[in-house]
Design an enzyme around this catalytic site. Structure first.
Site, PDB file in Angstrom:
ATOM      1  N   GLY A  46       0.805  -1.221   0.000  1.00  0.00           N
ATOM      2  CA  GLY A  46       0.000   0.000   0.000  1.00  0.00           C
ATOM      3  C   GLY A  46       0.830   1.258   0.000  1.00  0.00           C
ATOM      4  O   GLY A  46       0.726   2.094  -0.892  1.00  0.00           O
ATOM      5  N   HIS A 334      -1.061 -10.552  10.227  1.00  0.00           N
ATOM      6  CA  HIS A 334      -0.365  -9.567   9.404  1.00  0.00           C
ATOM      7  C   HIS A 334       0.645  -8.712  10.157  1.00  0.00           C
ATOM      8  O   HIS A 334       1.773  -8.536   9.703  1.00  0.00           O
ATOM      9  CB  HIS A 334      -1.427  -8.669   8.770  1.00  0.00           C
ATOM     10  N   GLU A 358       8.808  -2.970  13.612  1.00  0.00           N
ATOM     11  CA  GLU A 358       7.691  -3.801  14.083  1.00  0.00           C
ATOM     12  C   GLU A 358       7.991  -4.481  15.413  1.00  0.00           C
ATOM     13  O   GLU A 358       7.076  -4.810  16.165  1.00  0.00           O
ATOM     14  CB  GLU A 358       7.330  -4.835  13.003  1.00  0.00           C
ATOM     15  N   ARG A 369      -3.532  -0.945  14.393  1.00  0.00           N
ATOM     16  CA  ARG A 369      -2.722  -0.034  13.572  1.00  0.00           C
ATOM     17  C   ARG A 369      -3.524   0.531  12.407  1.00  0.00           C
ATOM     18  O   ARG A 369      -4.217  -0.200  11.704  1.00  0.00           O
ATOM     19  CB  ARG A 369      -1.521  -0.794  13.016  1.00  0.00           C
ATOM     20  N   SER A 374       2.893   1.976   9.680  1.00  0.00           N
ATOM     21  CA  SER A 374       4.010   1.267  10.320  1.00  0.00           C
ATOM     22  C   SER A 374       5.353   1.663   9.725  1.00  0.00           C
ATOM     23  O   SER A 374       6.323   1.862  10.462  1.00  0.00           O
ATOM     24  CB  SER A 374       3.800  -0.242  10.281  1.00  0.00           C
TER      25      SER A 374
HETATM   26  C1  LIG Z   1       2.569  -8.227   2.929  1.00  0.00           C
HETATM   27  C2  LIG Z   1       2.777  -7.015   3.787  1.00  0.00           C
HETATM   28  C3  LIG Z   1       2.316  -5.778   3.359  1.00  0.00           C
HETATM   29  C4  LIG Z   1       2.512  -4.644   4.159  1.00  0.00           C
HETATM   30  N1  LIG Z   1       2.103  -3.413   3.687  1.00  0.00           N
HETATM   31  C5  LIG Z   1       2.420  -2.310   4.401  1.00  0.00           C
HETATM   32  C6  LIG Z   1       2.151  -1.013   3.884  1.00  0.00           C
HETATM   33  O1  LIG Z   1       1.625  -0.868   2.789  1.00  0.00           O
HETATM   34  N2  LIG Z   1       2.494   0.056   4.647  1.00  0.00           N
HETATM   35  C7  LIG Z   1       3.091  -0.057   5.885  1.00  0.00           C
HETATM   36  O2  LIG Z   1       3.377   0.959   6.529  1.00  0.00           O
HETATM   37  N3  LIG Z   1       3.356  -1.281   6.381  1.00  0.00           N
HETATM   38  C8  LIG Z   1       3.054  -2.397   5.676  1.00  0.00           C
HETATM   39  N4  LIG Z   1       3.347  -3.623   6.185  1.00  0.00           N
HETATM   40  C9  LIG Z   1       4.053  -3.696   7.466  1.00  0.00           C
HETATM   41  C10 LIG Z   1       5.496  -3.266   7.244  1.00  0.00           C
HETATM   42  O3  LIG Z   1       5.956  -3.747   6.026  1.00  0.00           O
HETATM   43  C11 LIG Z   1       6.389  -3.786   8.343  1.00  0.00           C
HETATM   44  O4  LIG Z   1       5.846  -3.527   9.601  1.00  0.00           O
HETATM   45  C12 LIG Z   1       7.762  -3.094   8.268  1.00  0.00           C
HETATM   46  O5  LIG Z   1       8.270  -3.213   6.976  1.00  0.00           O
HETATM   47  C13 LIG Z   1       8.662  -3.730   9.279  1.00  0.00           C
HETATM   48  O6  LIG Z   1       9.968  -3.286   9.065  1.00  0.00           O
HETATM   49  P1  LIG Z   1      11.115  -3.796  10.034  1.00  0.00           P
HETATM   50  O7  LIG Z   1      12.369  -3.262   9.489  1.00  0.00           O
HETATM   51  O8  LIG Z   1      10.724  -3.513  11.423  1.00  0.00           O
HETATM   52  O9  LIG Z   1      11.055  -5.396   9.884  1.00  0.00           O
HETATM   53  P2  LIG Z   1      11.408  -6.316   8.638  1.00  0.00           P
HETATM   54  O10 LIG Z   1      11.289  -5.593   7.366  1.00  0.00           O
HETATM   55  O11 LIG Z   1      10.616  -7.557   8.787  1.00  0.00           O
HETATM   56  O12 LIG Z   1      12.948  -6.659   8.875  1.00  0.00           O
HETATM   57  C14 LIG Z   1      13.361  -7.441   9.972  1.00  0.00           C
HETATM   58  C15 LIG Z   1      14.817  -7.801   9.760  1.00  0.00           C
HETATM   59  O13 LIG Z   1      15.357  -8.403  10.933  1.00  0.00           O
HETATM   60  C16 LIG Z   1      16.097  -9.562  10.587  1.00  0.00           C
HETATM   61  N5  LIG Z   1      16.135 -10.434  11.770  1.00  0.00           N
HETATM   62  C17 LIG Z   1      15.088 -10.916  12.487  1.00  0.00           C
HETATM   63  N6  LIG Z   1      15.533 -11.636  13.530  1.00  0.00           N
HETATM   64  C18 LIG Z   1      16.893 -11.611  13.483  1.00  0.00           C
HETATM   65  C19 LIG Z   1      17.930 -12.174  14.281  1.00  0.00           C
HETATM   66  N7  LIG Z   1      17.684 -12.945  15.360  1.00  0.00           N
HETATM   67  N8  LIG Z   1      19.218 -11.946  13.937  1.00  0.00           N
HETATM   68  C20 LIG Z   1      19.521 -11.213  12.833  1.00  0.00           C
HETATM   69  N9  LIG Z   1      18.574 -10.660  12.032  1.00  0.00           N
HETATM   70  C21 LIG Z   1      17.278 -10.852  12.365  1.00  0.00           C
HETATM   71  C22 LIG Z   1      15.347 -10.118   9.396  1.00  0.00           C
HETATM   72  O14 LIG Z   1      16.094 -11.042   8.674  1.00  0.00           O
HETATM   73  C23 LIG Z   1      15.048  -8.817   8.643  1.00  0.00           C
HETATM   74  O15 LIG Z   1      16.163  -8.406   7.904  1.00  0.00           O
HETATM   75  C24 LIG Z   1       3.156  -4.769   5.406  1.00  0.00           C
HETATM   76  C25 LIG Z   1       3.613  -6.017   5.841  1.00  0.00           C
HETATM   77  C26 LIG Z   1       3.428  -7.132   5.039  1.00  0.00           C
HETATM   78  C27 LIG Z   1       3.939  -8.455   5.524  1.00  0.00           C
END
Ligand SMILES: Cc1cc2nc3c(=O)[nH]c(=O)nc-3n(C[C@H](O)[C@H](O)[C@H](O)COP(=O)(O)OP(=O)(O)OC[C@H]3O[C@@H](n4cnc5c(N)ncnc54)[C@H](O)[C@@H]3O)c2cc1C
Length: 514
Positions: A46, A334, A358, A369, A374
């Site tokens: 989105g 999700h 997240e 949310r 996010s």
């Molecule tokens: C299908 C889908 C559609 C979405 N659409 C939207 C949207 O349109 N707009 C929006 O705002 N949000 C959306 N979201 C939510 C949003 O994408 C996520 O909340 C956000 O991208 C999370 O980012 P992050 O960097 O926190 O986590 P992530 O992008 O999940 O990255 C986590 C990272 O941590 C690493 N990791 C985890 N555990 C360990 C460990 N023990 N040791 C080393 N590395 C580790 C993983 O490998 C990864 O690299 C969507 C989510 C999904 C699944």
């Protein structure tokens, strides 16, 4: 032992964006358990919300966010989110994120529960992929050190403050220790708890488990958002059909072709996610079907193919031309609203430990949310973490605001002497059946007992799958026990035995080991 000013665990938008800002302040190591682009971020479709359009304002964005959060948002954190959004969007543009434009201006679309079009997107429905790839290219070409296939296994704490992290090399199995001044967890969510989910397979709650074991506070875990519309085709893993599809005019119909959402709420197809999700489940039960449908056949085909090229192509590859046929959908797990409790500077209750993305709970989402908030939360609060740590002083633990919180230890359950060790599929089935969209005391107690037995039966982890399973069992216990404690329904947490919300539950459930 290697020492860095910053160690960042994770390479989704949270890890990458934070590392790009932190490299201006000191040495940076990024540890990530897969390849750099393995994450949930790249699946985001989105977009990202920000009040930058004509007729919009941070005040309006604030109101929509608070309304979706159902009484549990931290208002101070939401003010920060909406006020700092435009600045962070400008930064993403400077980093090179190619947001879609219309007549020379950034294009904005509508999504459920927003009162005005305010969602920026890139590549139509490929926003997350564009953000991830843009940021990971910048990181690769910078002086930031990245260790791929390296899984963080333990936070090292000494005299109440973070000393560093232990991590396993997923290829060789060797374990190393790394020291740092600031440790930033950016490990994403835990969608893999549930049989049907939209998440990448990295989403195993690692950060929650690591932080909890180190003594950090974990909050709001009962609030797990189920997306109402994941593609439901036999043998195909649930693929998200973005909210923006309904934002552009998509209509939900039941198996008989009837438009049912107006029967449940005046907001119709654009109601908040929890309401749409439950309405779909009721409608599926009523019609004895395991799915409903999104109808975009009335939209001009070019709108569908240009606004949603990924969704269109994915469905076509599975034999479904969505410009002519209805799209079968069902709810799927999700997004994790709860997480490692932080203050508005990303600080946890452990000195030197920060969380973003997240895995963190800044309080902006409350019980539910608002769509596309996010990735915005990530950039706003990551910036504040680096702003705060940039002075080179080890941070103190954040002070806790106890007024609206109830603190708990994980309950001690009677478990059998011997129990079989869990498998990932058994764990996912358990959560879907007993801790899913609609829960009650009986289903949650059964799940909590089984999880406690599994916790006891888990063998010592030795590789990535076994560490992940350990982390999922602990994260599942936190979700389930929190859901049992909250004897009301609010936002994404719905208890069939307590279907109403209650003013006395306008507070947060926090778990700690102390
Ligand atoms: C299908 C889908 C559609 C979405 N659409 C939207 C949207 O349109 N707009 C929006 O705002 N949000 C959306 N979201 C939510 C949003 O994408 C996520 O909340 C956000 O991208 C999370 O980012 P992050 O960097 O926190 O986590 P992530 O992008 O999940 O990255 C986590 C990272 O941590 C690493 N990791 C985890 N555990 C360990 C460990 N023990 N040791 C080393 N590395 C580790 C993983 O490998 C990864 O690299 C969507 C989510 C999904 C699944």
């Amino acid at each position: 032992m290697a020492y860095y000013d910053y160690i960042i665990v994770g390479s989704g938008i949270a890890g990458l964006y934070t590392s790009l800002l932190a490299k201006e302040q000191g040495s940076v190591l990024v540890i990530t358990k897969g390849s750099i682009d393995d994450c949930n971020t790249k699946y985001a479709q989105g977009g990202i919300a920000a009040a930058i359009g004509r007729g919009d304002s941070p005040e309006l964005h604030f109101k929509d966010t608070i309304a979706a959060g159902d009484g549990l948002c931290d208002e101070k954190a939401v003010r920060i989110l909406v006020n700092e959004a435009p600045g962070r969007i400008a930064e993403l543009v400077n980093f090179g994120v190619p947001f879609d434009t219309l007549d020379g201006e950034i294009a904005l679309t509508m999504e459920a529960a927003h009162s005005i079009p305010r969602i920026l997107h890139a590549g139509g429905d490929a926003t997350g992929e564009h953000i991830e790839v843009t940021l990971s290219k910048l990181v690769r070409s910078s002086k930031i050190k990245v260790l791929e296939d390296c899984l963080a296994t333990e936070i090292l704490v000494e005299k109440g403050a973070v000393r560093g992290i232990k991590a396993i090399d997923c290829h060789t199995g060797s374990i190393d220790e790394f020291e740092c001044r600031s440790l930033i967890l950016a490990t994403g969510g835990a969608g893999q708890l549930f049989k049907f989910n939209t998440n990448s397979d990295i989403a195993t709650g690692d950060g929650i488990a690591l932080a909890y074991k180190a003594g950090a506070e974990i909050v709001d875990m009962e609030f797990f958002q189920f997306h109402p519309t994941a593609l439901s085709l036999p043998g195909v893993t649930p693929f998200l059909i973005s909210e923006a599809v309904r934002g552009e005019g998509g209509i939900l119909r039941n198996v008989d072709g009837y438009r049912f959402m107006p029967d449940y709420t005046p907001q119709g197809d654009l109601a908040p996610r929890d309401i749409v999700t439950r309405s779909i489940l009721y409608e599926m039960k009523k019609t004895s079907s395991d799915r409903v449908f999104i109808d975009v056949t009335h939209l001009p085909p070019y709108v569908t193919t240009t606004r949603f090229p990924n969704i269109y192509q994915f469905c076509l590859a599975h034999g479904l031309d969505i410009t002519e046929e209805l799209v079968p959908v069902a709810p799927a797990a999700h997004y994790m609203m709860g997480g490692i409790k932080t203050n508005s500077w990303g600080e946890t209750n452990i000195a030197g430990l920060f969380a973003t993305g997240e895995t963190a709970c800044t309080g902006v989402h409350g019980a539910n949310r608002l769509a596309s908030n996010s990735m915005l939360e990530v950039v706003v609060f990551s910036k504040r973490i680096v702003g705060k740590t940039g002075k080179g002083i080890k941070q103190r633990a954040s002070s806790v605001t106890k007024g609206t919180e109830a603190h708990h230890l994980l309950s001690q359950r009677q478990v059998p002497e011997t129990a079989p060790a869990p498998s990932l599929s058994a764990l996912q089935q358990l959560h879907w059946n007993k801790v899913g969209v609609i829960r009650n005391r009986e289903s949650l107690t059964q799940a909590a007992d089984i999880l406690a037995a599994w916790q006891k039966a888990l063998p010592k982890p030795t590789d990535r799958p076994s560490y992940e399973l350990n982390n999922l069992v602990l994260t599942g216990q936190l979700v389930t026990e929190a859901a049992l404690l909250r004897k009301e329904s609010r936002g994404a947490h719905f208890r069939s035995d307590f279907p109403q919300s209650s003013p006395q539950w306008q507070r947060h459930i926090v778990f700690t080991t102390k």
